[in-house]
Design a protein around this motif. Structure first.
Motif, short mmCIF file in Angstrom:
data_model
loop_
_atom_site.label_atom_id
_atom_site.label_comp_id
_atom_site.label_asym_id
_atom_site.label_seq_id
_atom_site.Cartn_x
_atom_site.Cartn_y
_atom_site.Cartn_z
N UNK A 248 -7.79 -14.82 2.68
CA UNK A 248 -6.91 -15.88 2.16
C UNK A 248 -6.60 -15.73 0.67
N UNK A 249 -7.57 -15.29 -0.12
CA UNK A 249 -7.37 -15.12 -1.57
C UNK A 249 -6.61 -16.30 -2.18
N UNK A 250 -7.22 -17.48 -2.17
CA UNK A 250 -6.51 -18.68 -2.64
C UNK A 250 -5.97 -18.53 -4.05
N UNK A 251 -4.71 -18.85 -4.21
CA UNK A 251 -4.09 -18.85 -5.53
C UNK A 251 -3.84 -17.48 -6.13
N UNK A 252 -4.20 -16.41 -5.44
CA UNK A 252 -4.00 -15.06 -6.00
C UNK A 252 -2.61 -14.53 -5.62
N UNK A 253 -1.60 -15.15 -6.23
CA UNK A 253 -0.23 -14.85 -5.82
C UNK A 253 0.17 -13.39 -6.09
N UNK A 254 -0.35 -12.84 -7.19
CA UNK A 254 -0.01 -11.44 -7.50
C UNK A 254 -0.59 -10.52 -6.43
N UNK A 255 -1.79 -10.84 -5.94
CA UNK A 255 -2.39 -10.03 -4.88
C UNK A 255 -1.59 -10.16 -3.58
N UNK A 256 -1.11 -11.38 -3.31
CA UNK A 256 -0.28 -11.57 -2.10
C UNK A 256 0.96 -10.69 -2.19
N UNK A 257 1.59 -10.70 -3.36
CA UNK A 257 2.82 -9.92 -3.54
C UNK A 257 2.54 -8.42 -3.41
N UNK A 258 1.38 -7.98 -3.89
CA UNK A 258 1.04 -6.56 -3.81
C UNK A 258 0.79 -6.12 -2.36
N UNK A 259 0.34 -7.07 -1.52
CA UNK A 259 0.20 -6.74 -0.09
C UNK A 259 1.58 -6.41 0.50
N UNK A 260 2.58 -7.20 0.14
CA UNK A 260 3.94 -6.96 0.63
C UNK A 260 4.49 -5.65 0.12
N UNK A 261 4.21 -5.39 -1.15
CA UNK A 261 4.62 -4.13 -1.79
C UNK A 261 3.99 -2.95 -1.04
N UNK A 262 2.72 -3.06 -0.71
CA UNK A 262 2.02 -1.98 0.02
C UNK A 262 2.65 -1.78 1.40
N UNK A 263 2.97 -2.88 2.08
CA UNK A 263 3.61 -2.76 3.40
C UNK A 263 4.98 -2.10 3.29
N UNK A 264 5.72 -2.49 2.24
CA UNK A 264 7.05 -1.90 2.06
C UNK A 264 6.94 -0.39 1.90
N UNK A 265 5.95 0.03 1.13
CA UNK A 265 5.77 1.47 0.90
C UNK A 265 5.33 2.20 2.16
N UNK A 266 4.45 1.58 2.94
CA UNK A 266 3.84 2.31 4.05
C UNK A 266 4.62 2.20 5.36
N UNK A 267 5.36 1.10 5.54
CA UNK A 267 5.89 0.85 6.88
C UNK A 267 7.40 0.67 6.97
N UNK A 268 8.05 0.33 5.86
CA UNK A 268 9.46 -0.10 5.97
C UNK A 268 10.45 1.06 6.03
N UNK A 269 10.09 2.19 5.40
CA UNK A 269 11.06 3.29 5.27
C UNK A 269 10.58 4.59 5.92
#
Ligand code: ZN
Length: 312
Positions: A248-269
């Motif tokens: 859950x990482x409460x309040x760690x918005x930068x970490x949440x965003x980095x998860x999306x960034x990691x997914x974009x790099x690994x899975x989107x393209x």
């Protein structure tokens, strides 16, 4: 046979024009999951606060006034409120748009590129804009935590939180891929064109925004409420809250965003993804495997955040 059916449904979906709210499904599913894990006290306080929004925001009037039981209408109101930030884009209401629409709040651009061997690497020389979803979630959270702020303004802040916690879990809201043709980044896949014929899935960004509508078909007899419930339930069954507690990482918005960034790099393209054509079914499956746990996390994180902010 099933594949033919699915392809037929996909075509129907692409041709269906504006009959159902396209980007809304994802936000409503996140809110529907969150609602399930919010305490009765949090629910009551959240509804009361949303109702104190200024009338020119057209937020409080999203609560239906028909004869259905109040708890049903309030839950629907909560789901609708999570799409309010996108409603404010509507150019037909220019004064409202001018006052409430905030384009840069919806995303953060983490710039990256593929090395010659295909490995993704950050473009350290390209910085995210200072106004972005991570910064904004911090500010909105502080505003909600401060009871001395004006209620009408806290109501708007709450509607933004409901929306942005959803957005930050869409990988392409955290990514700007740099290529030779997109030297300034591809704007979260918006510049990666899939279709030029005016279909709803125009580019990679809209494909990911609409992944739920590409994966679930609303039955003709199924109400919007039942459709959203069915999707939310399917996601929760596959990714139970108990198994995601440590993430859950409460309040760690930068970490949440980095998860999306990691997914974009690994899975989107993947290398086999082509421009100017609809991605094959295997891409849709791949995207949903990434989107499904992200939507579950978004719902659990939103519930945790609201329970914390509205405790006592
Ligand atoms: Zn958004």
């Amino acid at each position: 046979m099933r594949r033919i059916f699915k392809q037929a449904m996909l075509v129907l979906f692409l041709l269906s024009g504006s009959t159902y709210a396209w980007n809304d499904t994802g936000h409503k599913v996140v809110s529907r999951i969150a609602w399930e894990y919010m305490t009765p006290q949090t629910r009551a306080k959240v509804i009361a606060l949303l109702m104190s929004a200024p009338s020119d925001a057209d937020l409080a009037n999203l609560l239906a006034t028909d004869a259905r039981p109040q708890p049903v209408r309030e839950r629907e109101f909560f789901l609708r409120a999570s799409t309010w930030a996108d409603m404010m884009r509507d150019g037909k209401f220019s004064a409202r748009r001018e006052k409430y629409h905030q384009s840069p709040w919806h995303y953060i651009n983490f710039f990256w590129e593929s090395a010659p061997d295909g490995t993704p690497r950050d473009r350290a020389d390209m910085k995210a804009e200072p106004e972005n979803i991570v910064v904004r979630l911090q500010l909105l959270q502080s505003m909600l935590a401060d009871a001395s702020q004006e209620q009408s303004q806290r109501a708007i802040a709450l509607a933004w939180v409901l929306h942005l916690v959803g957005d930050i879990h869409q990988p392409l809201h955290n990514s700007a891929r740099v290529t030779a043709t997109e030297p300034e980044g591809d704007r979260g896949g918006n510049l990666f064109t899939l279709d030029t014929t005016g279909a709803r899935v125009r580019n990679l960004h809209s494909f990911w925004d609409g992944i739920l509508n590409l994966t679930f078909n609303q039955k003709p007899v199924e109400s919007d409420e039942a459709f959203i419930n069915r999707i939310a339930q399917s996601i929760v069954v596959h990714h139970p809250q108990a198994k995601m507690q440590s993430r859950l990482k409460p309040g760690e918005f930068a970490a949440w965003a980095r998860e999306g960034d990691a997914s974009a790099k690994s899975a989107v393209y993947p290398s086999w993804l082509r421009r100017y054509e609809m991605p094959p079914e295997k891409y849709r499956k791949r995207a949903y495997r990434v989107a499904e746990p992200a939507l579950a996390l978004a719902g659990y994180r939103l519930a945790e955040m609201l329970n914390r902010l509205f405790a006592s």
